[in-house]
Write an enzyme that holds these catalytic residues in place. Structure first.
Site, PDB file in Angstrom:
ATOM      1  N   LYS A  79       0.824  -1.193   0.000  1.00  0.00           N
ATOM      2  CA  LYS A  79       0.000   0.000   0.000  1.00  0.00           C
ATOM      3  C   LYS A  79       0.866   1.255   0.000  1.00  0.00           C
ATOM      4  O   LYS A  79       2.028   1.146   0.387  1.00  0.00           O
ATOM      5  CB  LYS A  79      -0.963  -0.015   1.182  1.00  0.00           C
ATOM      6  N   GLU A 119      -2.634   3.926  18.312  1.00  0.00           N
ATOM      7  CA  GLU A 119      -1.184   4.064  18.217  1.00  0.00           C
ATOM      8  C   GLU A 119      -0.730   5.232  19.089  1.00  0.00           C
ATOM      9  O   GLU A 119      -1.469   6.209  19.250  1.00  0.00           O
ATOM     10  CB  GLU A 119      -0.770   4.345  16.781  1.00  0.00           C
ATOM     11  N   ASP A 163      -5.612   5.608   5.724  1.00  0.00           N
ATOM     12  CA  ASP A 163      -4.377   4.938   6.137  1.00  0.00           C
ATOM     13  C   ASP A 163      -4.658   3.669   6.936  1.00  0.00           C
ATOM     14  O   ASP A 163      -3.925   2.695   6.822  1.00  0.00           O
ATOM     15  CB  ASP A 163      -3.539   5.924   6.975  1.00  0.00           C
ATOM     16  N   HIS A 192      -6.591  -2.088   7.037  1.00  0.00           N
ATOM     17  CA  HIS A 192      -6.435  -2.975   8.201  1.00  0.00           C
ATOM     18  C   HIS A 192      -7.741  -3.182   8.972  1.00  0.00           C
ATOM     19  O   HIS A 192      -8.105  -4.305   9.312  1.00  0.00           O
ATOM     20  CB  HIS A 192      -5.384  -2.411   9.165  1.00  0.00           C
TER      21      HIS A 192
HETATM   22  C1  BG6 Z   1       0.514   1.212   8.361  1.00  0.00           C
HETATM   23  C2  BG6 Z   1       0.109   2.671   8.443  1.00  0.00           C
HETATM   24  O1  BG6 Z   1      -0.203   0.580   7.334  1.00  0.00           O
HETATM   25  O2  BG6 Z   1       0.218   0.585   9.593  1.00  0.00           O
HETATM   26  C3  BG6 Z   1       0.836   3.350   9.591  1.00  0.00           C
HETATM   27  O3  BG6 Z   1       0.447   3.310   7.226  1.00  0.00           O
HETATM   28  C4  BG6 Z   1       0.625   2.603  10.876  1.00  0.00           C
HETATM   29  O4  BG6 Z   1       0.393   4.694   9.735  1.00  0.00           O
HETATM   30  C5  BG6 Z   1       0.927   1.120  10.698  1.00  0.00           C
HETATM   31  O5  BG6 Z   1       1.475   3.153  11.864  1.00  0.00           O
HETATM   32  C6  BG6 Z   1       0.541   0.341  11.924  1.00  0.00           C
HETATM   33  O6  BG6 Z   1       1.016  -0.972  11.824  1.00  0.00           O
HETATM   34  P1  BG6 Z   1       1.290  -1.862  13.115  1.00  0.00           P
HETATM   35  O7  BG6 Z   1       1.678  -3.183  12.568  1.00  0.00           O
HETATM   36  O8  BG6 Z   1       2.383  -1.158  13.876  1.00  0.00           O
HETATM   37  O9  BG6 Z   1       0.022  -1.867  13.868  1.00  0.00           O
END
Ligand code: BG6
Length: 479
Positions: A142, A210, A229, A234
């Protein structure tokens, strides 16, 4: 076409993802002898490195990002690497790249992690230089566009050179063990499935919180925002796994067929069912952090937080809200799913003054990997003043349940599946497009209502309107 690739070509080989995730994952797979000794890896990017310089670059990244105890294999791994500089915006360098890749014995896997503007010229360059043949598959990182129209354009360009069976769209959440465990929990146990519907479930919450802010991706993030994003990919994949019908087999077609049905059943969000926010200066874990606009260096109307009340218009989920929320600079890093069951139909304890609470299933995705079912139990005692009942957790900590097994990061699994050609954990075109369709409608609603993100203090759980979004339904976010 089934083959295990013996060449891997990585676009964006000097980028952040390559340093933090791809190189460490490949090195770990190598150390555990999970990739064929013959597999060679060609990196490409704009930087004018030669092989030796790229290996040095890779060594530095591996020293930095591999955990202690996993570094002994670095020297051996580096022997697999070579490098070809390329300006992917022009066709000129692709023949040289093809010569560098050479003729694979079995096949080639390509991992494309580049700026969106380079997708189309890269695909054209690959096709023109013979790097898109029958024995080539391609993994796409992505962002694949920023709305349905631009994602279709990219998908069309890729489809012009590769059939869908050789396209591997990455959503790294699907590479996480705990996300895959959702399928095991739902479909390898009898007890959940009969209750997994509107008759027994009151609502579902999905939180992806986050603590980080903009990190080093200011321009990308400011052009995207939290909805594109995190929710578009996700969170909707998590929702699809929670809500899908049982697939007939554990295979790429059966699973993706069921996920896409869920995504297509998403009802367009109406006004009042979404809240956006943007963080202001605050503190996280006792440390002061700047506000979004200070980090960015200018004013912006991009949302760093979004909360939604989603609905699925299908038989199983009619009337069950799915509350989704994600944000940057929230108090702690946590991804979790809460399945809130309904109240029991009749309490035999009510006359004795005892209150029952409805059961709740909490599925921790990260950083805690646990599954907790809250149950009502009797407080020990003689019950002279009535029966005492209390909620107690039935708690499974996955790392304790599986001591001795090594938990891999998402990209290890995804790179291996790309090399070996298993599409189950990759996103199909119809899924991506259904996701964008729903997201585009939300954005259109925001534009129509001229919705501005509400400020929230870094280190809080987002704007108070996000709390009101659930509270007016009598629901409290799990924290
Ligand atoms: C990414 C986003 O796809 O996923 C980021 O672009 C985000 O902004 C990240 O921080 C989070 O991934 P994880 O695995 O740390 O939860």
């Amino acid at each position: 076409m089934s083959f295990t690739a013996d060449r891997l070509l990585v676009f964006g080989a000097t980028g952040d993802l390559a340093q933090r995730m791809l190189l460490p994952s490949l090195c770990a797979l190598d150390a555990d002898e999970l990739i064929d000794p013959k597999l060679t890896i060609v990196g490409t990017a704009r930087s004018e490195y030669d092989d030796a310089r790229y290996r040095n670059f890779a060594r530095a990244a591996l020293e930095k990002y591999l955990p202690e105890g996993r570094k002994s294999g670095i020297a051996t791994f580096l022997n697999r690497l070579s490098y070809q500089p390329l300006d992917a915006s022009t066709a000129a360098g692709f023949d040289r790249l093809a010569r560098k890749v050479g003729e694979p014995e079995n096949g080639l896997a390509i991992f494309l992690s580049t700026a969106p503007s380079l997708f189309e010229p890269t695909i054209a360059g690959l096709a023109a230089s013979g790097l898109a043949g029958e024995h080539v598959r391609i993994g796409l990182e992505k962002p694949l566009g920023n709305d349905l129209a631009s994602s279709r354009k990219i998908n069309d360009a890729v489809a012009g050179a590769f059939p869908e069976q050789r396209i591997f769209r990455i959503d790294h959440y699907l590479g996480k063990e705990t996300v895959q465990n959702l399928l095991a929990l739902r479909f390898a146990n009898l007890m959940f499935e009969p209750l997994w519907n509107a008759a027994y479930i009151d609502h579902v919450q999905i939180t992806v919180a986050e603590t980080v802010g903009l990190e080093s991706r200011a321009d990308f993030y400011d052009g995207a925002g939290a909805l594109r994003d995190m929710v578009q990919n996700h969170m909707l994949q998590l929702l699809a796994l929670v809500a899908m019908e049982p697939p007939v087999h554990y295979d790429s077609t059966a699973i993706r067929d069921e996920k896409v049905k869920v995504l297509r059943a998403l009802r367009p969000i109406s006004a009042g069912e979404s809240v956006t926010g943007q963080y202001r200066a605050g503190a996280i874990g006792g440390k002061a952090v700047p506000g979004y606009d200070e980090e960015l260096g200018r004013d912006s109307a991009t949302e760093t937080f979004v909360a939604l009340k989603a609905h699925l218009d299908n038989w199983r989920w009619k009337g069950v809200p799915f509350y989704l929320r994600t944000g940057k600079r929230l108090p702690r890093r946590v991804t979790e799913i809460v399945v809130q069951f309904r109240c029991i139909p009749h309490s035999i304890f009510a006359g004795n003054g005892a209150r029952t609470k409805p059961n709740r299933l909490l599925i921790g995705i990260q950083p805690e990997e646990n599954v907790t079912l809250s149950l009502m139990a009797k407080v020990p005692g003689l019950d002279r003043d009535g029966i005492g009942l209390r909620e107690v957790p039935l708690d499974i900590a996955m790392p304790d349940a599986f001591t001795g097994t090594h938990r891999r990061i998402a990209y290890e699994r995804l790179l291996l599946d790309l090399i070996e050609g298993d599409q189950t954990l990759f996103v199909r075109r119809d899924e991506v497009e259904a996701q964008w369709e729903w997201i585009d409608a939300i954005r259109a609603g925001w534009d129509k209502d001229a919705l501005e993100p509400r400020p929230y203090t870094a280190g809080s759980w987002g704007p108070s309107a996000a709390i009101a979004l659930t509270e007016r339904d009598g629901v409290t976010w799990h924290e």
